[in-house]
Enzyme design. Sequence first.
Site, mmCIF file in Angstrom:
data_model
loop_
_atom_site.group_PDB
_atom_site.id
_atom_site.type_symbol
_atom_site.label_atom_id
_atom_site.label_comp_id
_atom_site.label_asym_id
_atom_site.label_seq_id
_atom_site.Cartn_x
_atom_site.Cartn_y
_atom_site.Cartn_z
ATOM 1 N N HIS A 53 1.915 4.465 -3.003
ATOM 2 C CA HIS A 53 1.933 5.918 -2.830
ATOM 3 C C HIS A 53 3.211 6.503 -3.406
ATOM 4 O O HIS A 53 3.206 7.566 -4.018
ATOM 5 C CB HIS A 53 1.859 6.279 -1.347
ATOM 6 C CG HIS A 53 0.478 6.201 -0.785
ATOM 7 N ND1 HIS A 53 -0.614 6.689 -1.430
ATOM 8 C CD2 HIS A 53 0.018 5.695 0.379
ATOM 9 C CE1 HIS A 53 -1.693 6.486 -0.709
ATOM 10 N NE2 HIS A 53 -1.344 5.875 0.396
ATOM 11 N N HIS A 59 0.839 -1.202 0.000
ATOM 12 C CA HIS A 59 0.000 0.000 0.000
ATOM 13 C C HIS A 59 0.875 1.254 0.000
ATOM 14 O O HIS A 59 0.679 2.172 -0.796
ATOM 15 C CB HIS A 59 -0.904 -0.036 1.235
ATOM 16 C CG HIS A 59 -1.695 1.203 1.477
ATOM 17 N ND1 HIS A 59 -3.037 1.281 1.227
ATOM 18 C CD2 HIS A 59 -1.335 2.414 1.950
ATOM 19 C CE1 HIS A 59 -3.457 2.490 1.519
ATOM 20 N NE2 HIS A 59 -2.453 3.198 1.971
ATOM 21 N N GLU A 60 1.857 1.260 0.887
ATOM 22 C CA GLU A 60 2.732 2.438 0.980
ATOM 23 C C GLU A 60 3.592 2.574 -0.276
ATOM 24 O O GLU A 60 3.850 3.688 -0.733
ATOM 25 C CB GLU A 60 3.630 2.336 2.218
ATOM 26 C CG GLU A 60 2.888 2.320 3.539
ATOM 27 C CD GLU A 60 2.059 3.569 3.764
ATOM 28 O OE1 GLU A 60 2.266 4.564 3.075
ATOM 29 O OE2 GLU A 60 1.167 3.526 4.623
ATOM 30 N N GLU A 74 -6.165 6.798 -1.422
ATOM 31 C CA GLU A 74 -6.111 5.703 -0.455
ATOM 32 C C GLU A 74 -6.798 4.457 -1.014
ATOM 33 O O GLU A 74 -6.298 3.352 -0.883
ATOM 34 C CB GLU A 74 -6.765 6.109 0.864
ATOM 35 C CG GLU A 74 -6.026 7.189 1.627
ATOM 36 C CD GLU A 74 -4.641 6.756 2.074
ATOM 37 O OE1 GLU A 74 -4.428 5.560 2.330
ATOM 38 O OE2 GLU A 74 -3.763 7.628 2.157
#
Lengths: 187, 539
Positions: free
Chosen positions: B171, B167-168, B231
Amino acid sequence: MAVWVFISLIFLFLSWVIFIYNRLVTLRNEVKNAWYQIDVQLKRRHDLIPNLVAVVKGYMEFERSTLEAVTSARTRALSAVSMHEKAFAEDTLTLALGRLFIVMENYPSLKSNENVMQLQEELTSTENRIAFARQLYNDLVANFRTKLEVFPDNIVASIFAFQSVEFFSSEDTDKGLPVADISARTK
Amino acid sequence: MPLTFIDIEKKKSWRISVLFIILLVMYFCVSVALFLGLAFIFPVQFLGSGFLLFREPLYLLVLIVISLIIAIIHFSFSAFGAAGSIMRSLGASPPDPEDGVHRRLMNITDEIHVVTGNKRQMKCMVIPSLSMNAMAAADLKGDAVIAITEGLLSRLTRPQLEAVMAHEAYHILSGDCLDTTVATSLFGMYASMLENLNDEDYMGFYLLFFLFSVLLTMSSILSMFISREREYRADAASLRMTRNPLALAEALHLLSRNWTGVGVIGGGLEMLCITNPKATELEKSGSWWADLFSTHPPIGKRIKILLKMARINISEFEEKAYSKTETPYISETPEILYYALDTRHQWQGPYNFAELVSLSWLSPRTWISKGSANTVERASEDSSISEIFKNRLSQSDGEVSAFSCPLCKQPLFEVSYEKTKVYQCNFCGGMLVENDKIPRIIARTEKRFTDRVKSVAKAVLMDNQRNLMKKKLRGAKKRFQSVILCSKCRNPMFRTFYSLAYLIEIDRCNVCNVTWFDMDELEMLQCVIEDRIIPGLNL
């Protein structure tokens, strides 16, 4: 005047061909690079397995067959040549290793051994890396193959004789698994 | 939706230029205000009257140039190397390769590099905090960092950690992390500084205070710019990598039910985190109004989407999650008294368990008798005592370290405790731990405590609380008793409480940043924090 128009048309056509050719070469090289990534990870796995077997052997007298399955799967994977053979051998190895990990859960003394835990972590990580590298490779191959088949590109590809690339999969094992469904569902 | 991780194009970030313009406007306003102020104070001198400013384009030009220069300086200072300075402000450090849990984190980072085709180098960092959060930061210099708190790291299973890291990583790869990091370092850093400055000593800085609150508002307006959709997109990308929606849902659920770092992670940094540390009720409600003003989408909504992909019912999922997080309760066992046959064949006792195992002549072959029963058995036959012997044995297989025990003066052994390396004395059972490793140990819950440790911890806590109260009531002066010498630098160590919330006494050396725990003290500390033992006052 007509000559100039003709020349500039040829020039345009040539630059278009060059553009497509370059794009195809870039894709092919990306695929190749992704394949090396898989190879590196597979080698890492093959190097780690003997260590694990050596450490675990002492603890697991009664699980001979599980250990032997891992060792033989590894030898077969090492000797595999073609893409399909390789993929098949690696899949068997993955299954054998998975079974070994499950059996290891039953031995508390193994789980408290720092060395074994570390090896297991390394192997789990390698398993993941193989899966991820494979995912990347197959995605890139799919990209490349699409480019080879869609309309204007396929002409250029056939002129310069670009070869199609195989997916890294053994047809038998992949049938039962639900893959690639996820990207469609994320929308 | 791009097909693979490497197809994720780095968007051209127009938002960064918007940020720059906002900054420029802000400095322009400040300098105009300063100019007017100066003109007001010195009316006759070279500046003329304040109204001259608007009639004379030269002054205006000068002001614009000045504010441009200041804005550029500010921008370059905070946007380049922002990732590094944010990490420094959180006290994050790179993972320790000798530590089992950190090793796993490093492996997962490598795995992410594999799946993204090594497009971008990402570092991972660990924030020494018990809170649960993870964040990503990237800056114009090209550094990209994924940071995760010690608390989250120790509570997540491997698949969950993979999902969070993916997930990170999204980003960072998609480039939206760059916007948020720049926005944070331009405005947010000051906002969190403001929170810390909120002290009475700083009441003099009214002007500063005002400026900062303007910045704070600015950053919250900016957070509206930066869409919450990213997100959802990052969640989707994480799935594409791990193909495991359940793991991410579980991780998010864990985050939603725990302390996500209010107080440790400053308010300005919330945009970088996986969930907002200060999630308010408004945000959790998920109304459109909240959607407009919050930095993150409501976590329940995110989990619902993930569960739909996993084809799992939400009630089923919650049932499973709640059953897992059941906290073990402390069982009250009546104290058993032991009698033991000493070397001269005399029965000694009665001893309680702690006294018995600390007898110097107790060996596995000593005959003992439990107070209530009339049977006699070897000490090794009693399961709880033999556990102690086993521990003594297993402690001896470690590397001899260069340090010696401050009490016994014998060399300490390197042993692994909760997957990290500490130094232990085989004679007294005390442990020497580097200070930066203590949060790690406390965050991990692998070690199970015996009833003995639990009851001792309770008693010690109660006793310390009582003494502290007495001291406070009498107003006795604080005095440091130096009892033992540090094993590293030979300077005296200070005997203090771990903190006023956790009244376990420890010895600290402030020169080399190590802590000495007497036998059981570390376990007691862990036990107190994990089981939330609170001293009751019965004076």
